[in-house]
Design a protein around this motif. Structure first.
Motif, short mmCIF file in Angstrom:
data_model
loop_
_atom_site.label_atom_id
_atom_site.label_comp_id
_atom_site.label_asym_id
_atom_site.label_seq_id
_atom_site.Cartn_x
_atom_site.Cartn_y
_atom_site.Cartn_z
N GLY A 97 0.81 -1.20 0.00
CA GLY A 97 0.00 0.00 0.00
C GLY A 97 0.85 1.26 0.00
N HIS A 98 0.18 2.40 0.00
CA HIS A 98 0.87 3.68 -0.11
C HIS A 98 1.84 3.93 1.05
CE1 HIS A 98 1.17 8.09 0.52
NE2 HIS A 98 1.49 8.01 -0.76
N ASP A 99 1.39 3.64 2.25
CA ASP A 99 2.19 4.03 3.41
C ASP A 99 3.35 3.09 3.67
OD1 ASP A 99 0.58 6.19 3.74
OD2 ASP A 99 -0.84 5.11 5.04
N GLU A 100 3.25 1.87 3.16
CA GLU A 100 4.34 0.92 3.44
C GLU A 100 5.43 1.01 2.37
OE1 GLU A 100 2.43 -3.01 3.42
OE2 GLU A 100 0.75 -1.93 2.55
N PHE A 101 5.20 1.79 1.31
CA PHE A 101 6.14 1.77 0.19
C PHE A 101 7.16 2.89 0.30
CE2 PHE A 101 6.94 2.93 -4.41
CZ PHE A 101 7.91 1.96 -4.59
N ASP A 102 8.43 2.51 0.43
CA ASP A 102 9.51 3.48 0.42
C ASP A 102 10.35 3.23 -0.83
OD1 ASP A 102 9.38 5.25 2.44
OD2 ASP A 102 10.55 4.06 3.87
N PRO A 103 10.30 4.14 -1.80
CA PRO A 103 11.02 3.85 -3.05
C PRO A 103 12.52 4.05 -2.91
CG PRO A 103 9.90 5.96 -3.22
CD PRO A 103 9.58 5.42 -1.85
N ILE A 104 13.14 3.24 -2.04
CA ILE A 104 14.57 3.39 -1.79
C ILE A 104 15.39 3.02 -3.03
CG2 ILE A 104 14.77 1.07 -0.76
CD1 ILE A 104 16.71 4.17 0.37
N GLY A 105 14.89 2.05 -3.79
CA GLY A 105 15.58 1.65 -5.03
C GLY A 105 15.59 2.79 -6.02
N ILE A 144 3.77 14.61 -0.54
CA ILE A 144 4.89 14.21 -1.38
C ILE A 144 5.83 13.38 -0.53
CG2 ILE A 144 6.78 15.03 -2.83
CD1 ILE A 144 5.21 17.61 -3.20
N HIS A 145 6.24 12.26 -1.04
CA HIS A 145 7.13 11.37 -0.30
C HIS A 145 8.47 12.07 -0.01
CE1 HIS A 145 9.56 7.89 0.68
NE2 HIS A 145 8.43 7.24 0.89
N THR A 146 9.05 11.76 1.15
CA THR A 146 10.31 12.40 1.55
C THR A 146 11.38 12.26 0.47
OG1 THR A 146 9.73 11.49 3.69
CG2 THR A 146 11.84 12.65 3.50
N TYR A 147 11.51 11.08 -0.10
CA TYR A 147 12.53 10.85 -1.13
C TYR A 147 12.28 11.75 -2.34
CZ TYR A 147 13.74 6.60 1.41
OH TYR A 147 14.14 5.70 2.36
N GLU A 148 11.00 11.90 -2.66
CA GLU A 148 10.67 12.71 -3.82
C GLU A 148 10.98 14.17 -3.54
OE1 GLU A 148 7.08 11.62 -5.72
OE2 GLU A 148 7.87 12.42 -7.60
N LYS A 149 10.77 14.57 -2.28
CA LYS A 149 11.14 15.95 -1.91
C LYS A 149 12.65 16.14 -2.06
CE LYS A 149 7.43 17.00 1.31
NZ LYS A 149 7.02 16.65 2.67
N LEU A 150 13.41 15.13 -1.60
CA LEU A 150 14.86 15.17 -1.75
C LEU A 150 15.24 15.37 -3.21
CD1 LEU A 150 16.42 12.35 0.46
CD2 LEU A 150 16.92 14.80 0.50
N TRP A 151 14.61 14.59 -4.05
CA TRP A 151 14.91 14.65 -5.49
C TRP A 151 14.52 16.01 -6.07
CZ3 TRP A 151 17.91 13.53 -9.09
CH2 TRP A 151 17.56 13.62 -10.43
N LEU A 152 13.41 16.53 -5.59
CA LEU A 152 12.96 17.85 -6.05
C LEU A 152 14.03 18.90 -5.74
CD1 LEU A 152 10.37 19.02 -7.32
CD2 LEU A 152 9.61 19.61 -5.03
N ILE A 153 14.58 18.80 -4.52
CA ILE A 153 15.63 19.75 -4.14
C ILE A 153 16.87 19.53 -5.00
CG2 ILE A 153 17.21 20.41 -2.27
CD1 ILE A 153 14.84 19.57 -0.34
N ALA A 154 17.24 18.26 -5.18
CA ALA A 154 18.42 17.95 -6.00
C ALA A 154 18.22 18.49 -7.43
CB ALA A 154 18.64 16.45 -6.03
N ALA A 155 17.01 18.34 -7.96
CA ALA A 155 16.74 18.81 -9.32
C ALA A 155 16.88 20.32 -9.41
CB ALA A 155 15.33 18.38 -9.75
N MET A 156 16.38 21.01 -8.37
CA MET A 156 16.50 22.47 -8.37
C MET A 156 17.96 22.89 -8.27
SD MET A 156 13.57 23.71 -8.84
CE MET A 156 13.74 25.43 -8.48
N VAL A 157 18.73 22.17 -7.45
CA VAL A 157 20.16 22.46 -7.33
C VAL A 157 20.83 22.29 -8.69
CG1 VAL A 157 22.33 21.59 -6.36
CG2 VAL A 157 20.34 21.90 -4.88
N LEU A 158 20.46 21.22 -9.38
CA LEU A 158 21.02 20.95 -10.70
C LEU A 158 20.73 22.11 -11.65
CD1 LEU A 158 22.49 18.38 -11.58
CD2 LEU A 158 20.33 17.55 -12.52
#
Lengths: 75, 65, 304, 591
Positions: free
Chosen positions: A21-29, C3-17
Motif C-alpha cells: 500500500g501507499h504508506d508501506e512503500f519506500d522507493p529506496i531503489g 509528497i514522499h520524503t525521497y521525492e522531496k529530496l529529489w525535487l531539491i536535487a533537481a533544483m540544485v542541478l
C-alpha cells in the motif's frame, strides 16, 4: 479507477507476491538509481563545460575583456 | 538460470553502450585500445555475463546491478 | 498534497542541478567573458551589400594586434577565402549573407554563428598559435550545401601582411617604344612596411626597395625597352613579398591602330587586375587560378 | 468477454486504428529514407545525386517528426479520453472529419516534397524547418496548415468529450489521462499560433507571389515558437504511456497522481516561452533575450526530472509487489520478457541519456560547441527517435490487440525488436554525439571536405561512420520486425483471450491533488502571460530591426493589378499594431 485495481489484482495474482500500500512503500531503489543518475549528470556537465567546451578554443569573447587580457600578456 | 531470459537479453543490450564508450574512457587514462581489442573485450564481457547467468543458482540471489 | 520524503529530496536535487547549470553558464558569460552573437550590428540589405565592409570582403587592421574580418556567405562559398590573420591577434568577424541562411563555423573551435540575410553576426575571437581552421556552413542552404567550405589561416607574425598589389602594363606596344609597368602597392596595415617590388620580364629582373606607411599606397613604375625584348609575347610578373601579378605584353612591328586603341588595351588589362584585386589581395599565398575559381563559384551562386 | 477497447468502443477503435496505421505508414517511408541517408552520409552506399539527399531528408523529417508522431498521438489521445471518461466521442463523424483533414494535409504536403525527386518544377526540399528565404511550393505550406487545423479539431473533439462528461460528473476530478490530453492540447493551441502566423501571414503569401519578401529572422523565430513545444507534443503521449500504462505493466500502481498533474501543468506553462534557445547563435536577437529563454528552458527540466522519479518509483512498486528486494535487486523482478515493458523501460533509459545532451543544448554559451553539429542529430534521435518512437512501438504491442481484437503475432519477435532498436540507436546516436563534438555538421549530404579534415582525439571519423552505418542497419532490421508484427497481427483471427482495456491505478490518488491543479483556465492564462513576456520584446525588436517583410519592406512595390498585396500588408500591419498595443497595455498593468 478502483474498478481497474480490482481487475488488475484478479488478473495478475499469479505474478503478485504481495500487495504494498501507499504508506508501506519506500522507493529506496528509485532513490538509489536516481542518485546515481544525479552524480552522472553532475560529472558529465562539468566535463562537457570545462573540458570539452572551454578546451575547444578559440571561443567568442567580448572585445574589452580580451583587450585587458591581451594588455596584461603584452606587459 | 539466475535471471530470466528476458532480463538477460536486456542486460546484454545494456552492455552495448558501455563497450562502445569504454575505449573513449580508457583513452583518457592513456590506455589506447584498437577496435579489435575492444570488440574482443566486449564479447568476453558478454561471455562472462552469460556464464554467470546460466550457472545453476545456489542459495540466495545476488544483485543484478 | 503529500509528497514522499525521497521525492522531496529529489525535487531539491533537481533544483540544485538547474540552478547550478544556470550558474555555470553565467560564470562563462561574466567571469570568462564569453559573449553571444547578438544584435550589436544594424541590419543590411542582403541583395546590395554596398557598404564599405561587404562590398569588398576582407581583413582590416584596426589596432595593434586587432583586426576586423568582413565576410560574406553566399551559395555555396565564403568570401574572402581563405581568411588570413596573424597569430596572437584579436579578430572581430562580421559575417552576413547575400542570399539564404548559412552558418560560419570554424571546425574544432567554439567559433560558430548563424548567418542570416539582413543581419550581421559579430564575433570577437582571440587567436594564439598559427593554425589552419576549416570553415563549414552547417545550415542547409541549397543543393550544393555540402560543398560550401572555406579556410581561416592563422599565420606567423612575420608571414602576415595586408599588402595589396595591382600592376598594370599595356597589352601591345610597337617595337622601340618603352613599356611602362606600374605596380601599385597598398599597405593596409597600420605600421609602415619595408619591402621590395620586383619585375621580371623576359630574361630581365629589376627591383626597387620601397617603404610604405600604414594605410598608404605606393606606385612604382618600371620602364623596359621593348626593342631589347624583341617581337612576340612576353610574360611579365610583378612580385611584392609573396604577392604576384602578371600578364603578357605583345611587342609588334607596327600597331594596327592609333593611340585610342592603346587606351582600350590598357583598360582591359586594368579590368583583369581589378578582378584579381577583389580577392587576390588578401591572400598572397594563394595562386591566382584558385582565387579566380572561388570568385566564379561565388558569382555562379549569385545567379541561382 | 474480454473487455478490450474494441468491444467497449467499436466505432472509436476504428478511428484509433486508422490513426495508428497512418502513423505506421509514415514510419515505414520515413525509416526507409533514414537508412538511405545513413548510407549516403557515411559514404558506404550512394546511389543518388547528393542534391536529392536533401529531398530525402525533408521527407524523413516531415514524415517522422510530424506525421508519424502526431498521427500516433491523436490515436492515443482519443483512446485516453474515451477510456478514462468512459464515454464514446460526441459525434464520430466529426472525429472522422478531423482525421480526414489530417490525412489530406499530409498528402498535400507530401506531393511537392516527393515531386522533388522528379524533373518537375514543383519541389519543397526545404527540410522540416523550412527556413525562408528557401522557398517551397505553396502546396507544401498549405498542406501543413490543413494538417495543423486537423489537429486543432481533434483537440476540440477531446474537449467536447470532457465538457459533456463534466455536465454529468460536476464534482469529480478530471481523470488523469484526460487531464494529460487537455493540458497537452492547450499547449499545442498556444504553440501552433507561431507556425500558423509564420505560414499564413508570411510564407504562404510569399510563395504565392503576393508579397515580395519576408523577414528571414522573423519567420525563423515564429517557427521556433512552435518548433520547441512541438517536441513536447511528441513527448507527451509517451509520458502519458509511462504514467498510465507502464506502472500497470510493471505490476504496480502510479506512485503519485498529483505530481503527474503538476508535471503536465509545468509543460503547459513552460513549453512555449523557450523556443529562442534554438536561436542562441542567431544574429539580431539580443543576448538578454537568449538568457531569458535559457532560464525558462532550464526550469523545463524540472517536470522531466520529476517524471523520472515518479515513473521509476512506480516501476519499483510493481517490482516489489512481484517479490523484488534490495537497493537494486528489485530490477530483476520486473517483467523484462514483456516487450511492452522492456520497450518502454529501454526508451526511458535512453531518455535519461537524451536528458543529458538536452541539458547541454539548453546551455547558452556552451551552444557554440554543439550548435547545428551532428550532436544535435544524436540528441533528437534519442528523444523523438527513441524515447518517443520506441515507446510508441512498445505500446503498439499493447494497443494492437485492443483496437483489432486480435492477439499479437509474436511476443518474442516484439521483444527482439525493441532490444534491437535500443542497441542500434546506441551505436548510431553515440557516434552522432561524438561526431558533433568534432565539429561535423548536421544536415549535409557529404560531410567530407576538401580543405580540411575532422580530427578525432580517440578513434577516427571512419570508425564513427562505421558505428552510424551499423546502428542504421540494426534500426532498419528492427523496423522490419516491427512491421512484420503489425501485419502478422492484422492477419490474425479474432481472439477471445486478450487483456482488458485498463490503465494503472494510483498509490496517491487524485484526491490528494489540490483542486487548483484542475483549473485549466488559470494555467492557460499563466502560460499565455509567460509567452507574452518571453516573446513580445524579441519579436518587436526583430520587426523593428528588419521590418515585417524583411529588409526590403520600404521598396515593396504595391501592384495596382493585384491590389491584394496592399490589402495584405495593411491587414498584417494593423494586426501587429493591435498586438503591440495589447502588449503595451499588459506590460503597463503588470508593472
Amino acid at each position: 479507477m478502483s474498478q481497474t485495481a480490482e481487475h488488475e489484482a484478479s488478473n495478475e495474482t499469479s505474478e503478485h507476491v504481495r500487495e504494498i500500500g501507499h504508506d508501506e512503500f519506500d522507493p529506496i531503489g528509485t532513490l538509489t538509481l536516481i542518485g546515481i543518475y544525479f552524480l552522472i549528470l553532475v560529472f558529465l556537465w562539468f566535463f562537457m563545460y570545462f573540458v570539452e567546451f572551454l578546451g575547444n578554443d578559440p571561443t567568442v569573447v567580448s572585445g574589452t575583456l580580451v583587450f585587458l587580457a591581451t594588455g596584461e600578456r603584452l606587459a | 538460470m539466475r535471471i530470466s531470459k528476458g532480463a538477460l537479453l536486456i542486460v546484454i543490450a545494456f552492455i552495448a553502450p558501455l563497450i562502445v564508450e569504454l575505449r573513449t574512457v580508457l583513452a583518457w587514462v592513456n590506455v589506447e585500445l584498437t577496435l579489435l581489442e575492444s570488440a574482443v573485450l566486449g564479447i568476453g564481457l558478454i561471455g562472462v555475463i552469460l556464464v554467470w547467468a546460466l550457472w545453476p543458482q545456489e542459495g540466495t540471489s545476488e544483485s543484478a546491478g | 498534497m503529500n509528497i514522499h520524503t525521497y521525492e522531496k529530496l529529489w525535487l531539491i536535487a533537481a533544483m540544485v542541478l538547474i540552478v547550478g547549470f544556470i550558474a555555470t553558464i553565467t560564470y562563462g558569460s561574466v567571469g570568462l567573458g564569453i559573449t553571444m552573437v547578438g544584435d550589436q550590428q544594424d541590419t543590411v540589405e542582403p541583395t546590395e551589400l554596398d557598404d564599405e565592409r561587404f562590398s569588398d570582403p576582407r581583413v582590416a587592421q584596426v589596432g595593434e594586434n586587432e583586426y576586423e574580418a568582413y565576410v560574406t556567405a553566399q551559395m555555396f562559398s565564403f568570401q574572402p577565402d581563405p581568411i588570413e590573420v596573424p597569430e596572437d591577434s584579436e579578430v572581430t568577424f562580421y559575417v552576413t549573407s547575400r542570399d539564404v541562411i548559412h552558418s560560419f563555423s570554424l571546425v574544432g573551435t567554439n567559433v560558430n554563428t548563424m548567418v542570416i540575410p539582413g543581419e550581421v553576426a559579430e564575433m570577437t575571437v582571440e587567436f594564439d598559435e598559427p593554425q589552419d581552421y576549416g570553415v563549414v556552413c552547417n545550415e542547409y542552404c541549397g543543393p550544393n550545401h555540402h560543398n560550401m567550405e572555406g579556410m581561416v589561416h592563422v599565420v606567423p607574425e612575420d608571414e602576415f601582411d595586408l599588402t595589396e598589389l595591382d600592376a598594370e602594363a599595356p597589352d601591345e606596344v610597337e617595337t622601340g617604344d618603352d613599356i611602362d609597368v606600374t605596380a601599385t602597392v597598398e599597405n593596409r596595415l597600420l605600421d609602415p612596411i619595408e619591402t621590395t617590388v620586383t619585375l621580371e620580364i623576359g630574361n630581365e629582373t629589376v627591383s626597387e626597395d620601397v617603404t610604405i606607411d600604414g594605410g598608404e599606397t605606393d606606385e612604382t613604375t618600371f620602364t623596359v625597352d621593348s626593342a631589347q625584348l624583341g617581337e612576340g609575347d612576353h610574360e611579365w610578373t610583378v612580385t611584392v613579398d609573396e604577392h604576384t601579378d602578371s600578364w603578357t605584353v605583345t611587342v609588334v612591328d607596327e600597331l594596327e591602330d592609333g593611340d585610342a586603341d592603346d587606351d582600350a588595351d590598357d583598360e582591359s588589362n586594368e579590368n583583369t587586375d581589378a578582378g584579381d584585386d577583389t580577392d587576390g589581395g588578401e591572400n598572397g599565398t594563394e595562386d591566382e587560378t584558385d582565387t579566380d575559381e572561388t570568385e566564379s563559384d561565388a558569382s555562379g551562386g549569385d545567379d541561382e | 468477454m474480454t473487455n478490450t477497447y474494441i468491444e467497449s468502443f467499436p466505432a472509436e477503435a476504428k478511428v484509433v486504428r486508422a490513426a495508428f496505421y497512418s502513423s505506421f505508414l509514415a514510419l515505414a517511408i520515413g525509416g526507409l529514407f533514414g537508412i538511405i541517408q545513413t548510407l549516403h552520409r557515411t559514404g558506404y552506399y550512394r546511389f543518388m545525386d547528393s542534391a536529392d539527399y536533401y529531398t530525402v531528408l525533408t521527407a524523413h523529417g516531415v514524415l517522422l517528426a510530424i506525421t508519424f508522431t502526431i498521427f500516433f498521438l491523436v490515436g492515443v489521445f482519443t483512446w485516453a479520453t474515451t477510456t478514462s471518461l468512459d464515454r464514446p466521442v460526441e459525434d464520430i463523424r466529426f472525429t472522422w472529419a478531423w482525421y480526414g483533414l489530417m490525412v489530406l494535409g499530409t498528402v498535400l504536403t507530401a506531393i511537392p516534397i516527393f515531386a522533388g525527386f522528379t524533373d518537375s518544377e514543383m519541389s519543397a526540399s526545404v527540410l522540416f524547418t523550412f527556413y525562408a528565404p528557401l522557398q517551397g511550393h505553396p502546396l507544401f505550406y498549405f498542406g501543413l496548415v490543413l494538417f495543423v487545423v486537423g489537429t486543432w479539431l481533434a483537440g476540440v473533439d477531446w474537449f467536447r468529450s470532457w465538457w459533456a462528461w463534466k455536465q454529468e460528473h460536476p464534482d469529480e476530478r478530471i481523470p488523469l489521462p484526460t487531464f494529460m490530453v487537455l493540458t497537452t492540447t492547450l499547449m499545442w493551441y498556444i504553440a501552433t499560433l507561431g507556425v500558423a502566423a509564420a505560414i499564413l501571414l508570411f510564407l504562404l503569401p510569399w510563395s504565392l507571389g503576393l508579397v515580395e519578401s519576408v523577414n528571414p529572422l522573423l519567420t525563423r523565430t515564429l517557427f521556433w515558437f512552435f518548433g520547441h513545444p512541438v517536441v513536447y507534443f511528441w513527448l507527451m503521449p509517451a509520458y502519458m504511456m509511462w504514467y498510465v500504462l507502464l506502472p500497470k505493466i510493471s505490476g504496480g500502481k502510479l506512485f503519485s497522481d498529483p505530481l503527474a498533474r503538476v508535471v503536465f501543468v509545468l509543460f503547459l506553462i513552460l513549453s512555449v516561452p523557450t523556443g529562442i534557445h534554438h536561436q542562441y547563435l542567431d544574429p539580431g536577437i539580443a543576448e538578454g533575450f537568449k538568457f531569458i529563454a535559457m532560464t525558462n528552458t532550464m526550469f523545463l527540466l524540472l517536470p522531466s526530472l520529476l517524471t523520472a522519479f515518479t515513473v521509476v518509483a512506480s516501476m519499483e512498486h510493481g517490482a516489489r509487489q512481484r517479490g523484488g528486494t534490495g537497493y537494486l535487486g528489485w530490477l530483476k523482478a520486473l517483467p523484462w520478457r514483456d516487450p511492452v515493458f522492456a520497450g518502454m523501460a529501454l526508451a526511458g533509459l535512453m531518455f535519461a541519456a537524451a536528458g543529458f545532451s538536452g541539458m547541454i543544448n539548453a546551455g547558452m554559451n556552451i551552444n557554440y560547441l554543439v550548435h547545428n553539429t551532428f550532436w544535435v542529430v544524436g540528441h533528437f534521435h534519442l528523444t523523438v527517435g527513441t524515447a518517443v518512437a520506441l515507446t510508441f512501438m512498445a505500446v503498439t504491442y499493447w494497443f494492437l490487440p485492443q483496437v483489432t481484437g486480435k492477439a499479437l503475432w509474436s511476443r518474442s519477435v516484439a521483444l527482439g525488436q525493441v532490444v534491437l532498436w535500443f542497441v542500434g540507436m546506441t551505436f548510431m546516436s553515440n557516434a552522432m554525439h561524438r561526431g558533433g563534438l568534432l565539429g561535423i555538421p548536421r544536415r549535409t549530404a557529404e560531410p567530407q571536405y576538401e580543405g580540411f579534415e575532422f580530427e578525432a582525439a580517440v578513434g577516427s571519423v571512419g570508425e564513427l561512420d562505421a558505428q552510424i552505418a551499423l546502428g542504421g542497419a540494426l534500426l532498419t532490421l528492427s523496423l522490419v520486425l516491427f512491421f512484420a508484427n503489425v501485419v502478422g497481427t492484422a492477419l490474425n483471427s479474432r481472439s477471445d483471450d486478450l487483456p482488458a482495456n485498463e490503465y494503472a491505478d494510483t498509490l496517491s490518488g487524485p484526491s490528494d491533488a489540490p483542486l487548483v491543479l484542475d483549473n485549466l483556465k488559470l494555467w492557460t492564462a499563466i502560460a499565455i502571460v509567460l509567452v507574452i513576456f518571453a516573446y513580445s520584446f524579441p519579436l518587436l525588436s526583430i520587426i523593428e530591426r528588419g521590418g515585417l517583410f524583411g529588409p526590403e519592406l520600404t521598396e515593396l512595390p504595391v501592384s495596382i493589378g493585384l491590389g491584394l498585396e496592399y490589402l495584405w500588408v495593411t491587414t498584417v500591419s494593423t494586426v501587429t499594431a493591435a498586438g503591440e498595443t495589447a502588449i503595451t497595455i499588459i506590460a503597463g498593468v503588470s508593472s
